[in-house]
Scaffold this active site. Sequence first.
Site, PDB file in Angstrom:
ATOM      1  N   GLY A  36      47.773  34.842  18.037  1.00  0.00           N
ATOM      2  CA  GLY A  36      47.572  35.001  16.598  1.00  0.00           C
ATOM      3  C   GLY A  36      48.762  34.550  15.782  1.00  0.00           C
ATOM      4  O   GLY A  36      48.610  33.852  14.765  1.00  0.00           O
ATOM      5  N   CYS A  73      47.979  37.023  26.204  1.00  0.00           N
ATOM      6  CA  CYS A  73      46.843  36.255  26.718  1.00  0.00           C
ATOM      7  C   CYS A  73      47.288  35.142  27.663  1.00  0.00           C
ATOM      8  O   CYS A  73      46.759  34.989  28.755  1.00  0.00           O
ATOM      9  CB  CYS A  73      46.039  35.664  25.560  1.00  0.00           C
ATOM     10  SG  CYS A  73      44.694  34.610  26.114  1.00  0.00           S
ATOM     11  N   CYS A  78      44.586  37.064  29.665  1.00  0.00           N
ATOM     12  CA  CYS A  78      43.345  36.323  29.927  1.00  0.00           C
ATOM     13  C   CYS A  78      43.527  35.127  30.860  1.00  0.00           C
ATOM     14  O   CYS A  78      42.729  34.923  31.784  1.00  0.00           O
ATOM     15  CB  CYS A  78      42.748  35.802  28.623  1.00  0.00           C
ATOM     16  SG  CYS A  78      43.120  36.753  27.151  1.00  0.00           S
ATOM     17  N   LYS A  81      44.715  36.031  34.501  1.00  0.00           N
ATOM     18  CA  LYS A  81      43.603  36.819  35.045  1.00  0.00           C
ATOM     19  C   LYS A  81      42.447  35.915  35.473  1.00  0.00           C
ATOM     20  O   LYS A  81      41.898  36.037  36.557  1.00  0.00           O
ATOM     21  CB  LYS A  81      43.153  37.835  33.988  1.00  0.00           C
ATOM     22  CG  LYS A  81      42.022  38.767  34.372  1.00  0.00           C
ATOM     23  CD  LYS A  81      40.658  38.338  33.889  1.00  0.00           C
ATOM     24  CE  LYS A  81      40.515  37.835  32.498  1.00  0.00           C
ATOM     25  NZ  LYS A  81      40.120  38.775  31.491  1.00  0.00           N
ATOM     26  N   TYR A 130      52.926  25.847  23.994  1.00  0.00           N
ATOM     27  CA  TYR A 130      52.945  26.632  22.759  1.00  0.00           C
ATOM     28  C   TYR A 130      54.231  26.377  21.968  1.00  0.00           C
ATOM     29  O   TYR A 130      54.217  26.306  20.741  1.00  0.00           O
ATOM     30  CB  TYR A 130      52.785  28.125  23.073  1.00  0.00           C
ATOM     31  CG  TYR A 130      51.344  28.579  23.072  1.00  0.00           C
ATOM     32  CD1 TYR A 130      50.864  29.426  22.077  1.00  0.00           C
ATOM     33  CD2 TYR A 130      50.449  28.149  24.038  1.00  0.00           C
ATOM     34  CE1 TYR A 130      49.540  29.839  22.059  1.00  0.00           C
ATOM     35  CE2 TYR A 130      49.127  28.550  24.041  1.00  0.00           C
ATOM     36  CZ  TYR A 130      48.672  29.390  23.040  1.00  0.00           C
ATOM     37  OH  TYR A 130      47.357  29.778  23.023  1.00  0.00           O
ATOM     38  N   GLY A 211      37.942  52.344  33.418  1.00  0.00           N
ATOM     39  CA  GLY A 211      36.576  51.840  33.453  1.00  0.00           C
ATOM     40  C   GLY A 211      36.330  50.715  32.482  1.00  0.00           C
ATOM     41  O   GLY A 211      35.181  50.361  32.213  1.00  0.00           O
ATOM     42  N   TYR A 213      37.466  46.652  30.745  1.00  0.00           N
ATOM     43  CA  TYR A 213      37.540  45.254  31.193  1.00  0.00           C
ATOM     44  C   TYR A 213      38.500  45.088  32.371  1.00  0.00           C
ATOM     45  O   TYR A 213      38.156  44.533  33.409  1.00  0.00           O
ATOM     46  CB  TYR A 213      38.177  44.374  30.101  1.00  0.00           C
ATOM     47  CG  TYR A 213      37.407  43.992  28.900  1.00  0.00           C
ATOM     48  CD1 TYR A 213      37.033  42.674  28.709  1.00  0.00           C
ATOM     49  CD2 TYR A 213      37.103  44.910  27.905  1.00  0.00           C
ATOM     50  CE1 TYR A 213      36.375  42.280  27.560  1.00  0.00           C
ATOM     51  CE2 TYR A 213      36.441  44.526  26.758  1.00  0.00           C
ATOM     52  CZ  TYR A 213      36.080  43.198  26.585  1.00  0.00           C
ATOM     53  OH  TYR A 213      35.430  42.815  25.447  1.00  0.00           O
ATOM     54  N   GLU A 217      37.685  44.005  36.232  1.00  0.00           N
ATOM     55  CA  GLU A 217      38.097  42.643  36.593  1.00  0.00           C
ATOM     56  C   GLU A 217      39.038  42.656  37.794  1.00  0.00           C
ATOM     57  O   GLU A 217      38.865  41.859  38.742  1.00  0.00           O
ATOM     58  CB  GLU A 217      38.754  41.965  35.389  1.00  0.00           C
ATOM     59  CG  GLU A 217      37.730  41.601  34.315  1.00  0.00           C
ATOM     60  CD  GLU A 217      38.330  41.137  33.003  1.00  0.00           C
ATOM     61  OE1 GLU A 217      37.583  40.557  32.192  1.00  0.00           O
ATOM     62  OE2 GLU A 217      39.537  41.365  32.761  1.00  0.00           O
ATOM     63  N   ARG A 234      36.225  57.786  34.158  1.00  0.00           N
ATOM     64  CA  ARG A 234      35.851  59.105  33.633  1.00  0.00           C
ATOM     65  C   ARG A 234      34.371  59.260  33.314  1.00  0.00           C
ATOM     66  O   ARG A 234      33.818  60.344  33.419  1.00  0.00           O
ATOM     67  CB  ARG A 234      36.656  59.413  32.365  1.00  0.00           C
ATOM     68  CG  ARG A 234      38.108  59.752  32.646  1.00  0.00           C
ATOM     69  CD  ARG A 234      38.843  60.086  31.373  1.00  0.00           C
ATOM     70  NE  ARG A 234      38.838  58.961  30.432  1.00  0.00           N
ATOM     71  CZ  ARG A 234      39.387  58.994  29.227  1.00  0.00           C
ATOM     72  NH1 ARG A 234      39.968  60.087  28.805  1.00  0.00           N
ATOM     73  NH2 ARG A 234      39.349  57.944  28.435  1.00  0.00           N
ATOM     74  N   HIS A 472      16.015  22.655  32.558  1.00  0.00           N
ATOM     75  CA  HIS A 472      15.485  23.066  33.865  1.00  0.00           C
ATOM     76  C   HIS A 472      16.036  22.190  34.978  1.00  0.00           C
ATOM     77  O   HIS A 472      16.166  20.988  34.810  1.00  0.00           O
ATOM     78  CB  HIS A 472      13.954  22.950  33.838  1.00  0.00           C
ATOM     79  CG  HIS A 472      13.310  23.463  35.083  1.00  0.00           C
ATOM     80  ND1 HIS A 472      13.202  24.798  35.378  1.00  0.00           N
ATOM     81  CD2 HIS A 472      12.770  22.794  36.124  1.00  0.00           C
ATOM     82  CE1 HIS A 472      12.599  24.947  36.539  1.00  0.00           C
ATOM     83  NE2 HIS A 472      12.333  23.743  37.012  1.00  0.00           N
ATOM     84  N   GLU A 477      17.896  28.746  30.747  1.00  0.00           N
ATOM     85  CA  GLU A 477      16.569  28.543  30.157  1.00  0.00           C
ATOM     86  C   GLU A 477      15.786  29.852  30.047  1.00  0.00           C
ATOM     87  O   GLU A 477      14.842  29.960  29.260  1.00  0.00           O
ATOM     88  CB  GLU A 477      15.765  27.511  30.953  1.00  0.00           C
ATOM     89  CG  GLU A 477      15.339  27.969  32.332  1.00  0.00           C
ATOM     90  CD  GLU A 477      14.538  26.906  33.087  1.00  0.00           C
ATOM     91  OE1 GLU A 477      13.612  26.317  32.484  1.00  0.00           O
ATOM     92  OE2 GLU A 477      14.842  26.665  34.273  1.00  0.00           O
TER      93      GLU A 477
END
Length: 499
Positions: A36, A73, A78, A81, A130, A211, A213, A217, A234, A472, A477
């Site tokens: 950000g 991140c 992210c 990970k 970055y 419990g 993300y 993961e 929990r 397909h 689909e």
Amino acid sequence: MASLGRKMLIDGEVENSNEGDVHYDFDLFVIGAGSGGVRAARFSAQSGAKVGICELPFHPISSEVVGGVGGTCVIRGCVPKKILVYGAAFGPELEDARNYGWELNERIDFNWKKLLHKKTEEIVRLNGIYKRLLSTAGVKLFEGEGRVVGPNEVEVTQLDGTKIIYSAKHILIATGSRAQRPAISGQELAITSDEALSLEELPKRAVILGGGYIAVEFASIWRGMGATVDLCFRKELPLRGFDDEMRAVVARNLEGRGIHMHPQTTLTELVKTEEGIKVRTDHGEELIADVVLFATGRAPNTKRLNLEAVGVELDKIGAIKVDEYSRTNIPSIWAIGDVTNRVNLTPVALMEGTCVAKTVFGGQPTKPDYVHIPCAVFCIPPLSVVGLTEEQAIEQANGELLVFTSSFNPMKNTISGRQEKTIMKLVVEAETDKVLGASMCGPDAPEIMQGIAIALKCGATKAQFDSTVGIHPSAAEEFVTMRSVTRRVDAAGKPRTNL
């Protein structure tokens, strides 16, 4: 009058007639060079602003004194990970390959250190990218710790300990959040997601508390790499806040892949023993682990910013309070991303950063739009959603809801023999035919859901889904061929669940 309103929004105290005569070192100074902060800095500079940004020195594991350009991140979230998720997915994929004619040796070795090295190479590369993005945009980068010392002043403590104060017309705080440890006896024996992404040795036995993300993961990552995994959480189901039906699917898939699930369970004590870390639960169970991961939430990084001294309002967990434009109660100070604890996702921080740049320097006051934000949980197989869960739709809708679901064995599994169904779901408002929410748990769910998110953002109806020609053969689909209503729900009469 409209132009005056805009000037007030952008410049704060419009009645200060001498403001134009005040000289500042920067038009904008950003504290925190994560996703950000970098976005806001770059876009502001591209609008002609003189921008400075500070960030702690790079290290894969964060602390109060190390961080790195790119933020959570890129360095310890992210991106690394997802690299580990890719690595973990190969294990089961190689097993599945046998029925596709691949003659593999019975023993397939996994080299954790090689993957760890490659992961570190990639985050170092991204850290450099970055930095170059900032430099190319003309943003001045300072390596060190920033704190606010006045409504228009930032103090940067450099690596050698010297302190320099810079003045700025606007200050943006984008310091993110950090993993928290629960107060459990022996908690120093556990690790957080930071350390989990940089372990020297791959654990053979792992216990995970949480419990959300991160918990599911890492359960998938370590299990995919061959570890024994116990997941303690929990609630009755993992992933609180997601659609209950999809939560049950994820729990079933995790269990099907060999993860030991411990619902309605927390940990009470960790003890170091010769065999490993002895873990005691509140049910009296004892587990032995090489690694215990606490994935029990994150807290905003505000403690060392000196905000209260300057008068910036924080909420009860230390998150910065902001208005619809990401502005704090101090007109010259703004905040975006996890440090505000709104919607804590990287793309949301990017959106908020873009909006601040437009509002302050682009002449376009812009509020972030939090409607129909898609997201994904990269367990194996992944879950991805956009819009309302069935439970949220019941709470918000007035009339009847139509729920469409599809459960099928992916074509790939029909040959491999893997017993794992893909589940898809659409929640539709009966009166308007508008699709309120979509969910999918199965291979490639995030890739598919990004396209579905555009449709929901455009206000798509179920009829428009139905009139779309499918690709397909594909799993995607199925989203345009769900013709039969699975169930009708009267939004007024459905009891709410608390799983």
